[in-house]
Design a protein around this motif. Sequence first.
Motif, short mmCIF file in Angstrom:
data_model
loop_
_atom_site.label_atom_id
_atom_site.label_comp_id
_atom_site.label_asym_id
_atom_site.label_seq_id
_atom_site.Cartn_x
_atom_site.Cartn_y
_atom_site.Cartn_z
N ILE A 295 8.11 -37.47 90.53
CA ILE A 295 8.63 -38.28 91.64
C ILE A 295 10.16 -38.31 91.63
N HIS A 296 10.76 -37.78 90.55
CA HIS A 296 12.24 -37.75 90.47
C HIS A 296 12.76 -36.65 91.40
N LYS A 297 13.67 -37.03 92.29
CA LYS A 297 14.13 -36.08 93.32
C LYS A 297 14.87 -34.88 92.74
N GLU A 298 15.47 -35.04 91.58
CA GLU A 298 16.24 -33.92 91.01
C GLU A 298 15.55 -33.28 89.81
N MET A 299 14.23 -33.40 89.77
CA MET A 299 13.52 -32.91 88.59
C MET A 299 13.68 -31.39 88.40
N THR A 300 13.69 -30.64 89.51
CA THR A 300 13.84 -29.19 89.34
C THR A 300 15.20 -28.86 88.72
N GLN A 301 16.25 -29.55 89.17
CA GLN A 301 17.58 -29.30 88.59
C GLN A 301 17.60 -29.68 87.11
N ILE A 302 16.95 -30.78 86.79
CA ILE A 302 16.92 -31.22 85.38
C ILE A 302 16.21 -30.16 84.52
N VAL A 303 15.05 -29.72 85.01
CA VAL A 303 14.27 -28.72 84.25
C VAL A 303 15.07 -27.43 84.13
N ASN A 304 15.66 -26.98 85.26
CA ASN A 304 16.41 -25.72 85.21
C ASN A 304 17.62 -25.82 84.29
N GLY A 305 18.22 -26.99 84.25
CA GLY A 305 19.38 -27.19 83.36
C GLY A 305 18.98 -27.01 81.90
N TYR A 306 17.83 -27.57 81.54
CA TYR A 306 17.36 -27.39 80.16
C TYR A 306 17.05 -25.92 79.89
N ILE A 307 16.39 -25.28 80.86
CA ILE A 307 16.00 -23.88 80.65
C ILE A 307 17.23 -23.00 80.49
N GLU A 308 18.26 -23.25 81.33
CA GLU A 308 19.51 -22.48 81.19
C GLU A 308 20.08 -22.61 79.79
N ARG A 309 19.89 -23.79 79.18
CA ARG A 309 20.39 -24.01 77.81
C ARG A 309 19.39 -23.53 76.76
N LYS A 310 18.33 -22.85 77.24
CA LYS A 310 17.30 -22.28 76.37
C LYS A 310 16.59 -23.35 75.51
N LYS A 311 16.35 -24.50 76.12
CA LYS A 311 15.52 -25.53 75.47
C LYS A 311 14.09 -25.36 75.99
N PHE A 312 13.13 -25.58 75.12
CA PHE A 312 11.73 -25.55 75.55
C PHE A 312 11.40 -26.89 76.20
N VAL A 313 10.91 -26.84 77.44
CA VAL A 313 10.65 -28.07 78.20
C VAL A 313 9.15 -28.28 78.35
N TYR A 314 8.69 -29.49 77.98
CA TYR A 314 7.32 -29.90 78.30
C TYR A 314 7.43 -30.93 79.41
N LEU A 315 6.97 -30.56 80.60
CA LEU A 315 6.99 -31.49 81.72
C LEU A 315 5.62 -32.17 81.76
N CYS A 316 5.57 -33.44 81.36
CA CYS A 316 4.29 -34.16 81.24
C CYS A 316 3.98 -34.82 82.57
N THR A 317 2.87 -34.44 83.17
CA THR A 317 2.58 -34.92 84.52
C THR A 317 1.11 -35.27 84.68
N ASN A 318 0.86 -36.24 85.60
CA ASN A 318 -0.53 -36.55 85.94
C ASN A 318 -1.08 -35.54 86.93
N ALA A 319 -0.26 -34.61 87.36
CA ALA A 319 -0.63 -33.45 88.19
C ALA A 319 -0.84 -33.78 89.67
N LEU A 320 -0.74 -35.06 90.05
CA LEU A 320 -1.05 -35.40 91.44
C LEU A 320 -0.04 -34.81 92.42
N LEU A 321 1.20 -34.63 91.97
CA LEU A 321 2.22 -34.07 92.87
C LEU A 321 2.56 -32.62 92.55
#
Length: 281
Positions: A15-41
Amino acid sequence: MWRPVVSIAGGEPLIHKEMTQIVNGYIERKKFVYLCTNALLLKKHIDEYTPSPYLTFSIHLDGNKERHDASVCLEGVFEKCISVIKLAIEKGFRVTINCTLFQNEPAEEVAEFMDMAMELGVEAVTISPGYHYERAPKQDVFLKKTESKQLFRDLFKLGIGKKWRFNQSSLYLDFLAGNQTYECTPWGNPTRNVFGWQKPCYLLVGEGYAPTFAGLMEETEWANYGTGKNPKCDNCMVHCGLKLPLSMTQLSHPFKALGVFLKGPKTDGEMAPELPTLYKE
Ligand code: SF4
């Protein structure tokens, strides 16, 4: 090189409007990201993300259809999760399931759930006993420690030869089965949210926040947390506080870790001694 895992937990991160930017920022820094979601969205937002070895969708699913829909108090959520898991796998994303076990869940039922998860083709299942926290709306659903250990022993016995994939180290699984004693070190897995750095871990609320990471490390009374040190911690078997002792054991006793990995956790016999607690089960 040491590359930490960043787990983006909720509420619901999508539900966070900037979640893609947040995730991409971590990936650019080569961090492994676990996005924990209830999957509804997730179906709505999935095309905003690009499959990457650094990105894993960790889908919350607490068991079979009846169990999960009852757990989230909403009919039909299980089916939505299954359909979005299939979609994400088809699109080439890494997908895991995040499953919490509660009271009155027979090992046979959890075993069927594990079989189903493997057939779905998820990478692995992250499994843990529900943490007993004081603000939970339902207080009678949590497993006590001995119940948890017996449930995991029964489950692992049913899983012999099945090649279930768990998303945790073999040493943690051995701990869940009551074969290891570890002391919590919550500083090994710090939590940051909109309020700041949460003291001492993501599970405990109301213990305060620090504005900086250095503040978290220096200001938190770490000695006040863990089994036998704080009544809120006594029933906790959650992996977040054990990452550090598990990693240290893996490094200092690699053959012990290898033995559990090859043979699986011990499922009968005496359990390892429990740390003294402040409560009585
Ligand atoms: S035992 Fe550790 S991880 Fe569990 S609630 Fe207490 S501080 Fe947090």
